[in-house]
Write an enzyme that holds these catalytic residues in place. Sequence first.
Site, PDB file in Angstrom:
ATOM      1  N   ASN A   9     -10.568  34.978  31.408  1.00 34.90           N
ATOM      2  CA  ASN A   9     -11.639  34.086  31.505  1.00 34.90           C
ATOM      3  C   ASN A   9     -12.862  34.707  32.058  1.00 34.90           C
ATOM      4  O   ASN A   9     -12.903  34.726  33.408  1.00 34.90           O
ATOM      5  CB  ASN A   9     -11.079  32.764  32.097  1.00 34.90           C
ATOM      6  CG  ASN A   9     -12.362  31.815  31.998  1.00 34.90           C
ATOM      7  OD1 ASN A   9     -13.220  31.948  31.106  1.00 34.90           O
ATOM      8  ND2 ASN A   9     -12.046  30.786  32.633  1.00 34.90           N
ATOM      9  N   LYS A  11     -15.856  33.485  31.947  1.00 34.92           N
ATOM     10  CA  LYS A  11     -16.684  32.573  32.395  1.00 34.92           C
ATOM     11  C   LYS A  11     -18.217  33.049  31.944  1.00 34.92           C
ATOM     12  O   LYS A  11     -18.361  33.501  30.996  1.00 34.92           O
ATOM     13  CB  LYS A  11     -16.799  32.274  33.980  1.00 34.92           C
ATOM     14  CG  LYS A  11     -15.258  31.819  34.290  1.00 34.92           C
ATOM     15  CD  LYS A  11     -15.070  31.522  35.737  1.00 34.92           C
ATOM     16  CE  LYS A  11     -13.756  31.153  35.969  1.00 34.92           C
ATOM     17  NZ  LYS A  11     -13.402  30.351  37.142  1.00 34.92           N
ATOM     18  N   HIS A  95     -11.083  23.263  30.678  1.00 41.96           N
ATOM     19  CA  HIS A  95     -11.166  24.101  32.029  1.00 41.96           C
ATOM     20  C   HIS A  95     -11.924  23.135  33.072  1.00 41.96           C
ATOM     21  O   HIS A  95     -12.760  22.309  32.930  1.00 41.96           O
ATOM     22  CB  HIS A  95     -11.930  25.258  31.804  1.00 41.96           C
ATOM     23  CG  HIS A  95     -11.751  26.367  33.168  1.00 41.96           C
ATOM     24  ND1 HIS A  95     -12.458  25.908  33.909  1.00 41.96           N
ATOM     25  CD2 HIS A  95     -11.160  27.364  33.484  1.00 41.96           C
ATOM     26  CE1 HIS A  95     -12.375  26.779  35.200  1.00 41.96           C
ATOM     27  NE2 HIS A  95     -11.208  27.618  34.550  1.00 41.96           N
ATOM     28  N   GLU A  97     -13.672  23.319  35.354  1.00 49.21           N
ATOM     29  CA  GLU A  97     -15.196  23.599  35.609  1.00 49.21           C
ATOM     30  C   GLU A  97     -16.159  22.696  34.483  1.00 49.21           C
ATOM     31  O   GLU A  97     -17.162  22.191  34.530  1.00 49.21           O
ATOM     32  CB  GLU A  97     -15.588  25.169  35.314  1.00 49.21           C
ATOM     33  CG  GLU A  97     -15.260  25.850  36.720  1.00 49.21           C
ATOM     34  CD  GLU A  97     -15.102  27.300  36.696  1.00 49.21           C
ATOM     35  OE1 GLU A  97     -15.529  27.852  35.538  1.00 49.21           O
ATOM     36  OE2 GLU A  97     -14.385  27.864  37.504  1.00 49.21           O
ATOM     37  N   GLU A 167      -3.967  25.064  36.525  1.00 53.18           N
ATOM     38  CA  GLU A 167      -4.872  25.558  37.436  1.00 53.18           C
ATOM     39  C   GLU A 167      -5.300  24.616  38.733  1.00 53.18           C
ATOM     40  O   GLU A 167      -6.390  23.887  38.510  1.00 53.18           O
ATOM     41  CB  GLU A 167      -6.115  26.020  36.524  1.00 53.18           C
ATOM     42  CG  GLU A 167      -5.998  27.044  35.571  1.00 53.18           C
ATOM     43  CD  GLU A 167      -7.180  27.950  35.560  1.00 53.18           C
ATOM     44  OE1 GLU A 167      -7.012  29.257  35.540  1.00 53.18           O
ATOM     45  OE2 GLU A 167      -8.256  27.340  35.042  1.00 53.18           O
ATOM     46  N   GLY A 173     -11.133  30.505  42.073  1.00 53.58           N
ATOM     47  CA  GLY A 173     -12.330  31.215  42.693  1.00 53.58           C
ATOM     48  C   GLY A 173     -12.252  31.150  44.198  1.00 53.58           C
ATOM     49  O   GLY A 173     -13.370  31.611  44.781  1.00 53.58           O
ATOM     50  N   SER A 214      -6.950  32.322  41.440  1.00 52.88           N
ATOM     51  CA  SER A 214      -7.094  33.301  42.378  1.00 52.88           C
ATOM     52  C   SER A 214      -6.110  34.296  42.003  1.00 52.88           C
ATOM     53  O   SER A 214      -5.432  34.976  43.175  1.00 52.88           O
ATOM     54  CB  SER A 214      -6.923  32.937  43.893  1.00 52.88           C
ATOM     55  OG  SER A 214      -8.267  32.163  44.279  1.00 52.88           O
TER      56      SER A 214
HETATM   57  P1  PGA Z   1     -10.127  32.677  39.159  1.00 54.60           P
HETATM   58  O1  PGA Z   1     -10.426  31.709  37.895  1.00 54.60           O
HETATM   59  O2  PGA Z   1      -9.087  33.746  38.943  1.00 54.60           O
HETATM   60  O3  PGA Z   1     -11.391  33.270  39.456  1.00 54.60           O
HETATM   61  O4  PGA Z   1      -9.647  31.890  40.511  1.00 54.60           O
HETATM   62  C1  PGA Z   1      -9.181  31.088  37.321  1.00 54.60           C
HETATM   63  C2  PGA Z   1     -10.075  30.182  36.255  1.00 54.60           C
HETATM   64  O5  PGA Z   1     -10.754  29.483  36.654  1.00 54.60           O
HETATM   65  O6  PGA Z   1      -9.608  30.224  35.167  1.00 54.60           O
END
Ligand code: PGA
Length: 253
Positions: A9, A11, A95, A97, A167, A173, A214
Amino acid sequence: MRQPIIAGNWKMHLGRVDEALAFVRRIRYQLNGIEGVDRVLCPPFTVLASVAEAIRPTRIGLGAQTMHWEEQGAHTGEISPMALAGLCQYVILGHSERRAANNESDDSVNRKVHAALAHDLTPIICVGEDLAQNEAGQTHEFIGGQVRAALAGLTVEQAAQCIIAYEPLWAIGTGKAATPADANRVIGLTIRGAIAETFGEATAQAVRVQYGGSVNAENIAAFMTMPEVDGALVGGASLKLDFVELVQRAASV
Ligand code: PGA
């Protein structure tokens, strides 16, 4: 047997055609050579067509990061399932976010899941609890509710085609991944349990469920050894050249 799937992803990164193509050209052949794991890139909309072209001769999959549920209409800035169908095979839906910053609700995620499947797009449905919910012991109930809501109204065949990404919000993150054992438990008991209630045990066993939060080249193998974990949704580490190594390690477990 469920084929594991690693999805990157991106982003809101690598959204310029030149930078996206420079990256994809450096990883595509190595990524393509890896056996036993599906691999998918989910870049920003602005580069989907260019990346599609760059990976055309490979078996690398392509996904979008969101979409609207309607086929067309007065929705300024939105992208329809019709526009994505034919361009990519997957779409990330719900997601955290987007749930937090773009008003995505269980209801809109459910509409999008139906729309994706109607257009032959495989939804990667994100679910996850926040830290307060986790610490209050509400993970099971909350995630179960998200899964039931996302899949509501699907047929058994449609449900089996979905991919779910577990997640936990506090792991995204942050560099602080869930433990593989905890991810395995939530996926096995809570997520497959919720699927089984509505769609039966066979469907629960057929759905691929990723862990995300992560994940990197160092910890991927520990997640892949878990029987309930069918791969990963990878954010930050999917923007680095060692994403190839991450996928290789996932494939060699
Ligand atoms: P990350 O993000 O691997 O940077 O923690 C995962 C995600 O949001 O899909």
